[in-house]
Design a protein around this motif. Structure first.
Motif, short mmCIF file in Angstrom:
data_model
loop_
_atom_site.label_atom_id
_atom_site.label_comp_id
_atom_site.label_asym_id
_atom_site.label_seq_id
_atom_site.Cartn_x
_atom_site.Cartn_y
_atom_site.Cartn_z
N ALA A 157 0.84 -1.20 0.00
CA ALA A 157 0.00 0.00 0.00
C ALA A 157 0.88 1.25 0.00
CB ALA A 157 -0.88 -0.02 1.25
N PRO A 158 0.34 2.39 -0.49
CA PRO A 158 1.10 3.64 -0.42
C PRO A 158 1.48 3.96 1.02
CG PRO A 158 -0.83 3.91 -1.81
CD PRO A 158 -0.95 2.56 -1.17
N LEU A 159 2.69 4.46 1.21
CA LEU A 159 3.17 4.81 2.54
C LEU A 159 2.60 6.15 2.97
CD1 LEU A 159 6.95 3.97 2.17
CD2 LEU A 159 5.45 3.01 3.91
N LEU A 160 2.12 6.22 4.18
CA LEU A 160 1.73 7.49 4.78
C LEU A 160 2.77 7.84 5.83
CD1 LEU A 160 -2.13 7.27 5.40
CD2 LEU A 160 -0.94 8.97 4.01
N LEU A 161 3.41 8.99 5.65
CA LEU A 161 4.45 9.44 6.56
C LEU A 161 4.24 10.93 6.84
CD1 LEU A 161 7.44 7.77 4.67
CD2 LEU A 161 6.49 6.97 6.85
N GLY A 162 4.85 11.45 7.90
CA GLY A 162 4.70 12.87 8.17
C GLY A 162 5.63 13.34 9.26
N PRO B 239 9.08 17.56 4.49
CA PRO B 239 8.26 17.04 3.38
C PRO B 239 8.98 17.09 2.04
CG PRO B 239 6.91 18.38 4.84
CD PRO B 239 8.34 18.55 5.29
N ALA B 240 9.68 18.19 1.76
CA ALA B 240 10.41 18.31 0.49
C ALA B 240 11.45 17.20 0.37
CB ALA B 240 11.09 19.68 0.40
N MET B 241 12.14 16.94 1.46
CA MET B 241 13.22 15.95 1.48
C MET B 241 12.68 14.53 1.33
SD MET B 241 16.09 15.51 4.45
CE MET B 241 15.02 15.26 5.86
N HIS B 242 11.65 14.19 2.09
CA HIS B 242 11.16 12.81 2.09
C HIS B 242 10.31 12.48 0.87
CE1 HIS B 242 12.80 11.28 5.80
NE2 HIS B 242 12.50 12.42 6.39
N ASN B 243 9.60 13.44 0.35
CA ASN B 243 8.79 13.15 -0.85
C ASN B 243 9.68 12.87 -2.06
OD1 ASN B 243 6.09 13.08 0.08
ND2 ASN B 243 6.14 15.30 0.35
N ILE B 244 10.80 13.59 -2.15
CA ILE B 244 11.74 13.31 -3.26
C ILE B 244 12.39 11.94 -3.05
CG2 ILE B 244 13.95 14.28 -2.47
CD1 ILE B 244 12.72 15.45 -5.73
N TYR C 144 4.54 12.20 2.29
CA TYR C 144 5.02 12.66 3.59
C TYR C 144 4.46 14.06 3.81
CZ TYR C 144 8.50 13.84 7.23
OH TYR C 144 9.14 14.19 8.40
N VAL C 145 3.71 14.24 4.89
CA VAL C 145 2.98 15.51 5.08
C VAL C 145 3.34 16.20 6.40
CG1 VAL C 145 0.99 14.84 3.67
CG2 VAL C 145 1.03 14.20 6.08
N PRO C 146 3.27 17.55 6.42
CA PRO C 146 3.46 18.28 7.67
C PRO C 146 2.17 18.23 8.49
CG PRO C 146 3.09 19.83 5.88
CD PRO C 146 3.07 18.45 5.27
N GLY D 178 -3.36 4.50 9.53
CA GLY D 178 -2.49 3.62 8.76
C GLY D 178 -1.15 4.21 8.39
N PHE D 179 -0.68 5.19 9.17
CA PHE D 179 0.65 5.75 8.93
C PHE D 179 1.71 4.67 9.19
CE2 PHE D 179 -1.30 9.77 8.66
CZ PHE D 179 -0.36 10.73 8.30
N SER D 180 2.79 4.70 8.38
CA SER D 180 3.92 3.80 8.61
C SER D 180 4.90 4.40 9.61
CB SER D 180 4.65 3.52 7.30
OG SER D 180 3.80 2.80 6.44
N GLY D 181 4.77 5.69 9.83
CA GLY D 181 5.65 6.36 10.78
C GLY D 181 5.61 7.85 10.61
N PHE D 182 6.31 8.55 11.50
CA PHE D 182 6.38 10.01 11.40
C PHE D 182 7.59 10.52 12.17
CE2 PHE D 182 3.38 8.80 14.76
CZ PHE D 182 3.86 9.49 15.87
N ASN D 183 8.01 11.72 11.80
CA ASN D 183 9.06 12.41 12.56
C ASN D 183 8.40 13.27 13.64
OD1 ASN D 183 10.93 12.69 9.59
ND2 ASN D 183 11.68 11.68 11.43
#
Length: 295
Positions: free
Chosen positions: A12-17, A29-34, A45-47, A66-71
């Motif tokens: 499944a698509p990863l949800l991160l933030g 977000p700029a760093m992780h989405n690239i 990856y969202v703020p 269903g997030f896989s993780g976050f900072n």
């Protein structure tokens, strides 16, 4: 670098933030989405702007969504520890979490700030073994960094904080990790004498961060000529502290490298895929450039 999730199979698509207060300034977000795009991983990856009073709900919500993780960034790095199911040794030892992995509904907290910072510092300055280090600040970022410095067998770490009790509290947490490194605290008034014998000065406070560009945590006259001066701040890329240190012949290290590497380690923990570090670096530089020179 290899995270603990080397053999993850992603469907499944990863949800991160990233959660913080404030958060609009974040370049994560700029760093992780690239990085996701470069690795061919579907996801986003969202703020996430989370006020302190809603932190517990945010953790529950991330799991439910269903997030896989976050900072985790300011001001939540310490408080979030009580809300997670498990804590990695890195998080326990430095008393702060900046990366959360969610797997099978279980939340695990890590600290990648320290290892990211040390990797960046060593790239710029070489080995840290035997160095005397002065650390400004005793918050969540300082905890991660001092913990990582102890693993590098520096000879001394002196923590300077406005409220010395906070520095002493941090020392008590890390004493059993010291392994031959002398850990001590100092007040602002003692900064001059402490700095006179320092090899490395590290600013972990937010003094000098955009938009407060004229602020500096140390009077330039107190900085010994030729030492290493490092600032965790990466926006601006060169703080007043670094500018003035450079003028005194110091080797200066900005916060961008730490920011990139803490993100790279986090990315690998979430995905099991090697982080595209140079692309992440370019993405953050581009985002910073756009912020200061909008079209």
């Amino acid at each position: 670098m290899t995270g603990p999730t080397e053999h993850v199979h992603i469907h499944a698509p990863l949800l991160l933030g990233v959660i913080g207060d404030p958060i609009a300034h974040s370049k994560s977000p700029a760093m992780h989405n690239i990085a996701l795009e470069a690795a061919g991983l579907p996801g986003m990856y969202v703020p996430l702007h989370v006020k302190p009073e809603h932190l517990a709900e945010a953790v529950t919500g991330a799991r439910a969504l269903g997030f896989s993780g976050f900072n985790v960034t300011i001001p939540h790095k310490v408080e979030i520890m009580t809300l997670l199911d498990e804590l990695d040794e890195s998080a326990i030892s430095c008393g702060a979490v900046n990366t959360v992995v969610i797997r099978d509904g279980i939340t695990t907290g890590y600290n990648t700030d320290g290892i990211g910072y040390v990797r960046s510092l060593k790239e710029e300055t070489g080995e840290l073994n035997g160095k005397k280090v002065v650390v400004l600040g005793a918050g969540g970022a300082a905890r991660g960094i001092v913990y990582a410095l102890l693993k590098e067998h520096v000879s001394d770490v002196v923590i300077v904080n406005r409220t010395r009790e906070r520095a002493d509290e941090l020392i008590s947490i890390l004493t059993d990790k010291a392994e031959g490194t002398s850990l001590s605290s100092a007040s602002q008034d003692e900064l001059e004498s402490v700095l006179s014998s320092a090899d490395i000065l590290i600013n972990t406070t937010s003094i000098g961060m955009h938009p407060d560009l004229d602020a500096t945590p140390v009077d330039a006259a107190l900085i010994p000529e030729g030492i290493v001066v490092s600032d965790l701040i990466y926006n601006p890329l060169e703080t007043r502290l670094l500018r003035e240190a450079k003028a005194r012949g110091c080797t200066v290290v900005g916060g961008l490298g730490m920011f990139i590497y803490q993100g790279a380690y986090a990315f690998e923990y979430w995905t099991g895929v090697e982080a595209p570090v140079s692309l992440m670096h370019s993405a953050v530089l581009e985002a910073l450039n756009h912020e200061h020179n909008p079209l």
